[in-house]
Write an enzyme that holds these catalytic residues in place. Structure first.
Site, PDB file in Angstrom:
ATOM      1  N   GLU A   1     -10.589   3.884   3.731  1.00  0.00           N
ATOM      2  CA  GLU A   1      -9.582   4.701   3.128  1.00  0.00           C
ATOM      3  C   GLU A   1      -9.844   4.386   1.444  1.00  0.00           C
ATOM      4  O   GLU A   1     -10.179   3.212   1.129  1.00  0.00           O
ATOM      5  CB  GLU A   1      -8.281   4.173   3.267  1.00  0.00           C
ATOM      6  CG  GLU A   1      -7.640   4.584   4.629  1.00  0.00           C
ATOM      7  CD  GLU A   1      -6.271   4.561   4.747  1.00  0.00           C
ATOM      8  OE1 GLU A   1      -5.584   4.000   4.275  1.00  0.00           O
ATOM      9  OE2 GLU A   1      -5.921   5.407   5.790  1.00  0.00           O
TER      10      GLU A   1
ATOM     11  N   THR B   1      -9.126  -6.069   3.554  1.00  0.00           N
ATOM     12  CA  THR B   1      -8.788  -5.043   2.615  1.00  0.00           C
ATOM     13  C   THR B   1      -9.842  -5.482   1.336  1.00  0.00           C
ATOM     14  O   THR B   1      -9.531  -6.618   1.082  1.00  0.00           O
ATOM     15  CB  THR B   1      -7.352  -4.979   1.972  1.00  0.00           C
ATOM     16  OG1 THR B   1      -6.737  -4.640   3.158  1.00  0.00           O
ATOM     17  CG2 THR B   1      -7.246  -3.774   1.194  1.00  0.00           C
TER      18      THR B   1
ATOM     19  N   HIS C   1      -4.246  13.716   1.204  1.00  0.00           N
ATOM     20  CA  HIS C   1      -4.633  12.730   2.344  1.00  0.00           C
ATOM     21  C   HIS C   1      -3.335  12.892   3.536  1.00  0.00           C
ATOM     22  O   HIS C   1      -3.578  13.190   4.719  1.00  0.00           O
ATOM     23  CB  HIS C   1      -4.928  11.478   2.015  1.00  0.00           C
ATOM     24  CG  HIS C   1      -4.510  10.501   3.185  1.00  0.00           C
ATOM     25  ND1 HIS C   1      -5.883  10.269   4.024  1.00  0.00           N
ATOM     26  CD2 HIS C   1      -3.913   9.439   3.527  1.00  0.00           C
ATOM     27  CE1 HIS C   1      -5.656   9.328   4.897  1.00  0.00           C
ATOM     28  NE2 HIS C   1      -4.205   8.796   4.567  1.00  0.00           N
TER      29      HIS C   1
ATOM     30  N   ARG D   1      -8.470   3.269  13.296  1.00  0.00           N
ATOM     31  CA  ARG D   1      -7.523   4.299  13.763  1.00  0.00           C
ATOM     32  C   ARG D   1      -7.095   4.129  15.173  1.00  0.00           C
ATOM     33  O   ARG D   1      -5.948   4.849  15.430  1.00  0.00           O
ATOM     34  CB  ARG D   1      -8.004   5.603  13.635  1.00  0.00           C
ATOM     35  CG  ARG D   1      -8.927   5.871  12.068  1.00  0.00           C
ATOM     36  CD  ARG D   1      -7.601   5.910  11.116  1.00  0.00           C
ATOM     37  NE  ARG D   1      -8.247   6.090   9.935  1.00  0.00           N
ATOM     38  CZ  ARG D   1      -7.391   6.079   8.633  1.00  0.00           C
ATOM     39  NH1 ARG D   1      -6.167   5.673   8.852  1.00  0.00           N
ATOM     40  NH2 ARG D   1      -7.821   6.397   7.535  1.00  0.00           N
TER      41      ARG D   1
ATOM     42  N   GLN E   1      -4.229   1.820  15.235  1.00  0.00           N
ATOM     43  CA  GLN E   1      -3.019   2.134  14.528  1.00  0.00           C
ATOM     44  C   GLN E   1      -2.445   3.158  15.217  1.00  0.00           C
ATOM     45  O   GLN E   1      -0.942   3.354  15.320  1.00  0.00           O
ATOM     46  CB  GLN E   1      -3.723   2.890  13.202  1.00  0.00           C
ATOM     47  CG  GLN E   1      -2.783   3.499  12.245  1.00  0.00           C
ATOM     48  CD  GLN E   1      -3.302   4.265  10.833  1.00  0.00           C
ATOM     49  OE1 GLN E   1      -4.365   4.089  11.020  1.00  0.00           O
ATOM     50  NE2 GLN E   1      -2.522   4.777   9.998  1.00  0.00           N
TER      51      GLN E   1
ATOM     52  N   ASP F   1      -9.119   0.170   2.003  1.00  0.00           N
ATOM     53  CA  ASP F   1      -8.150   0.000   2.973  1.00  0.00           C
ATOM     54  C   ASP F   1      -8.718   0.209   4.469  1.00  0.00           C
ATOM     55  O   ASP F   1      -8.514   1.278   5.200  1.00  0.00           O
ATOM     56  CB  ASP F   1      -6.944   0.612   2.922  1.00  0.00           C
ATOM     57  CG  ASP F   1      -5.688   0.368   3.873  1.00  0.00           C
ATOM     58  OD1 ASP F   1      -5.811  -0.743   4.546  1.00  0.00           O
ATOM     59  OD2 ASP F   1      -4.901   1.139   4.042  1.00  0.00           O
TER      60      ASP F   1
ATOM     61  N   GLU G   1     -10.132  12.401   8.257  1.00  0.00           N
ATOM     62  CA  GLU G   1     -10.014  13.451   7.704  1.00  0.00           C
ATOM     63  C   GLU G   1     -11.235  14.456   7.776  1.00  0.00           C
ATOM     64  O   GLU G   1     -11.347  15.450   8.011  1.00  0.00           O
ATOM     65  CB  GLU G   1      -9.434  13.584   6.141  1.00  0.00           C
ATOM     66  CG  GLU G   1      -8.039  12.921   5.811  1.00  0.00           C
ATOM     67  CD  GLU G   1      -7.822  12.487   4.562  1.00  0.00           C
ATOM     68  OE1 GLU G   1      -7.520  13.347   3.703  1.00  0.00           O
ATOM     69  OE2 GLU G   1      -8.115  11.345   4.081  1.00  0.00           O
TER      70      GLU G   1
ATOM     71  N   GLU H   1      -9.209   4.180  -2.075  1.00  0.00           N
ATOM     72  CA  GLU H   1      -8.049   3.868  -2.857  1.00  0.00           C
ATOM     73  C   GLU H   1      -8.215   3.356  -4.176  1.00  0.00           C
ATOM     74  O   GLU H   1      -9.426   2.735  -4.386  1.00  0.00           O
ATOM     75  CB  GLU H   1      -6.981   3.131  -2.136  1.00  0.00           C
ATOM     76  CG  GLU H   1      -6.704   3.542  -0.794  1.00  0.00           C
ATOM     77  CD  GLU H   1      -5.420   2.941   0.032  1.00  0.00           C
ATOM     78  OE1 GLU H   1      -4.596   2.496  -0.821  1.00  0.00           O
ATOM     79  OE2 GLU H   1      -5.465   3.040   1.132  1.00  0.00           O
TER      80      GLU H   1
ATOM     81  N   ASP I   1       0.697  -1.150   0.004  1.00  0.00           N
ATOM     82  CA  ASP I   1       0.129  -0.044   0.058  1.00  0.00           C
ATOM     83  C   ASP I   1       0.681   1.196  -0.131  1.00  0.00           C
ATOM     84  O   ASP I   1       1.746   1.227   1.064  1.00  0.00           O
ATOM     85  CB  ASP I   1      -0.849  -0.134   1.300  1.00  0.00           C
ATOM     86  CG  ASP I   1      -2.184   0.981   0.997  1.00  0.00           C
ATOM     87  OD1 ASP I   1      -2.264   1.394  -0.196  1.00  0.00           O
ATOM     88  OD2 ASP I   1      -2.845   1.172   2.038  1.00  0.00           O
TER      89      ASP I   1
ATOM     90  N   ARG J   1       1.046  16.108  13.431  1.00  0.00           N
ATOM     91  CA  ARG J   1       2.250  16.969  13.523  1.00  0.00           C
ATOM     92  C   ARG J   1       1.951  18.675  13.016  1.00  0.00           C
ATOM     93  O   ARG J   1       2.247  18.690  11.751  1.00  0.00           O
ATOM     94  CB  ARG J   1       3.354  16.795  12.667  1.00  0.00           C
ATOM     95  CG  ARG J   1       4.025  15.237  13.185  1.00  0.00           C
ATOM     96  CD  ARG J   1       4.981  14.842  12.271  1.00  0.00           C
ATOM     97  NE  ARG J   1       4.710  14.699  11.033  1.00  0.00           N
ATOM     98  CZ  ARG J   1       4.047  13.640  10.291  1.00  0.00           C
ATOM     99  NH1 ARG J   1       3.805  12.540  11.120  1.00  0.00           N
ATOM    100  NH2 ARG J   1       3.409  13.547   9.093  1.00  0.00           N
TER     101      ARG J   1
ATOM    102  N   THR K   1      -4.803   6.774   0.248  1.00  0.00           N
ATOM    103  CA  THR K   1      -5.923   7.397   0.182  1.00  0.00           C
ATOM    104  C   THR K   1      -6.079   8.539  -0.565  1.00  0.00           C
ATOM    105  O   THR K   1      -5.129   9.217  -0.713  1.00  0.00           O
ATOM    106  CB  THR K   1      -6.305   7.831   1.806  1.00  0.00           C
ATOM    107  OG1 THR K   1      -6.064   6.654   2.572  1.00  0.00           O
ATOM    108  CG2 THR K   1      -7.785   8.320   1.662  1.00  0.00           C
TER     109      THR K   1
ATOM    110  N   LYS L   1      -4.436  -2.413  10.079  1.00  0.00           N
ATOM    111  CA  LYS L   1      -4.914  -2.554   8.628  1.00  0.00           C
ATOM    112  C   LYS L   1      -5.019  -4.168   7.986  1.00  0.00           C
ATOM    113  O   LYS L   1      -5.687  -4.235   7.060  1.00  0.00           O
ATOM    114  CB  LYS L   1      -3.605  -2.094   7.866  1.00  0.00           C
ATOM    115  CG  LYS L   1      -3.201  -0.692   8.305  1.00  0.00           C
ATOM    116  CD  LYS L   1      -4.215   0.332   7.548  1.00  0.00           C
ATOM    117  CE  LYS L   1      -3.692   1.853   7.613  1.00  0.00           C
ATOM    118  NZ  LYS L   1      -4.616   2.640   6.638  1.00  0.00           N
TER     119      LYS L   1
HETATM  120 CA    CA Z   1      -3.998   3.011   3.045  1.00  0.00          CA
END
Ligand code: CA
Length: 438
Positions: free
Chosen positions: A210, A268, A145, A248, A251, A244, A385, A212, A138, A154, A371, A264
């Site tokens: 996600e 999928t 994204h 969260r 993760q 995907d 997001e 994708e 991936d 950050r 994503t 993850k």
């Molecule tokens: Ca992904």
């Protein structure tokens, strides 16, 4: 090199009437493949081609219809349900069969009386993965994204300095790639609240999707033999939708220092239809870096990639909650994005970079794009997001709100490409419904 041919002519019509409807995902210019058989049957798997609202069964069609002598032997692996063996015949064979199918399905074809008997209804079929997936990688090619998620973690340094130079990716879990969503069970896992002293084990509370695209490899390279940009495109067989699914909260706790793992690998989902790169030819667009961004290093650059390496596709995510289903309300669109804007790297660049250290790709390997989010509101390909890290719930019609997926939610991805004067080339859809953890 000319990318389009007679099979892409927007004026082409099929004797399968539903394929001529404007806005149809599967006109005669598309001709995607899926691996299928009668639902609940013990029929051998075979490859089918979507045409309008029907499916041409290539096992039946290879037996019951006369084919040109160049095409007939090339159809055999498709009749036997082996898309990898078909891909192994190479790009010239891919185009010959595409041309043969186009002529056979074209209005007025003398093969129509035979093939009418080989059409099946999609609802009466079940689908498997189109390939045996030995490897799944991936990438993280959606720059909006990457920037949005980076900003959540950050705020003063959202995009790490390597991003604009190296296509970022990780090796995912191949065994949990599934065809069609069907259902996905909310995973159990270890999470730790920011203010907690210790982690706990329990159901994921921040389940996300996600949006994708997936790239199916149609050729292998030997270990130690990189694939340069000139060769990369001829290795790509087709494209699919890819969800995907992401936990969260798991993760956030587990990802440092080695990246995604159990957050993850519980599922999928890919769409059953493989839209070939040949079918995407009219949707090819120049690859351009926004002003002020670094140009790719020479090994990720080619005249062809600059000229036509990018794809004009629209991707969408739709949510249908249990309440909406109960009240007969339609699904609501969560996002829509343009892949040209969203993707920082082209498919060819992902292949070349992946093999640049000598890594061997195999037929049926799956490469996720990452994503695909656009820069604007309503263009984000994940709830992480859209809800700004869970802080800003999304208001849904009917008074519901969402930060992350709830049990009973059905999440559907769609994609299509449309250009002025052209016909729509659709990828179909992939839907998955969230089941409770226990
Ligand atoms: Ca992904």
């Amino acid at each position: 090199m000319l990318l389009t041919d007679a099979t892409h002519d927007p004026a082409l019509k099929s004797w399968v009437e539903s394929a001529n409807a404007p806005g149809c995902d599967f006109p005669i210019q598309n001709l995607p493949y899926a691996r299928l058989r009668g639902a609940g049957s013990d029929e051998p798997w075979r490859i089918g081609v979507a045409i309008g609202e029907q499916v041409l069964d290539l096992s039946m069609a290879s037996r019951q219809c006369p084919w040109g002598e160049a095409v007939a032997p090339l159809l055999q692996p498709l009749a036997e349900g082996d898309l990898a063996a078909f891909a192994a015949q190479g790009p010239t064979a891919w185009r010959l069969v595409r041309e043969g199918l186009s002529l056979a399905l074209e209005a007025g074809s003398d093969q129509a009386p035979f093939l009418e008997l080989c059409l099946r209804e999609p609802g009466e079929l079940e689908y498997s993965l189109p390939f045996v997936v030995r490897n799944y990688t991936d990438f993280y090619a959606g720059i909006h994204h990457a920037r949005a998620v980076g900003a959540l973690f950050r705020p003063d340094n959202p995009l790490l300095p390597n991003y604009t130079w190296v296509p970022i990716g990780y090796h995912g879990r191949a065994s949990s790639v599934v065809a069609e969503g069907g259902t996905v069970r909310r995973p159990m896992g270890q999470t730790k609240a920011a203010d907690a002293a210790e982690p706990v084990f329990g159901p994921c509370r921040r389940l996300d999707y996600e949006l994708e695209l997936g790239l199916w490899m149609g050729a292998a390279n030997d270990l130690g033999m990189p694939v340069d940009m000139a060769a990369a495109e001829s290795r790509l067989f087709g494209i699919t939708l890819l969800n995907d699914w992401s936990a969260r909260d798991m993760q956030a706790w587990e990802y440092q220092p080695l990246g995604p793992f159990l957050a993850k690998s519980f599922a999928t989902s890919v769409s059953p239809w493989v839209v070939t790169f040949d079918a995407l030819a009219p949707l090819r667009r120049p690859f351009q870096r926004p002003a002020g961004e670094p140009q790719p290093l020479p090994y990720l650059d080619s005249a062809r990639n600059r000229d036509s390496g990018a794809l004009e596709l629209t991707v969408e995510a739709w949510l249908h909650t249990e309440r909406m289903k109960k009240h007969g309300q339609p699904a609501v669109r969560l996002s829509r994005a343009n892949v040209l804007q969203a993707a920082y790297w082209t498919p060819a660049q992902l292949v070349t970079h992946h093999t640049s250290n000598g890594c061997n790709l195999q037929i049926g390997d799956l490469l996720g794009t990452g994503t695909l989010s656009g820069p604007g509101d309503g263009e984000s390909g994940s709830l992480l997001e859209l809800s700004r890290g869970g802080k800003a719930p999304i208001e849904l019609p009917g008074g519901e709100r969402r930060t992350f997926l709830e049990d009973g939610d059905t999440l559907t991805l769609k994609a299509y490409g449309e250009v002025p004067g052209g016909v729509r080339i659709g990828l179909g859809s992939v839907a998955g419904t969230v089941l409770p953890a226990d």
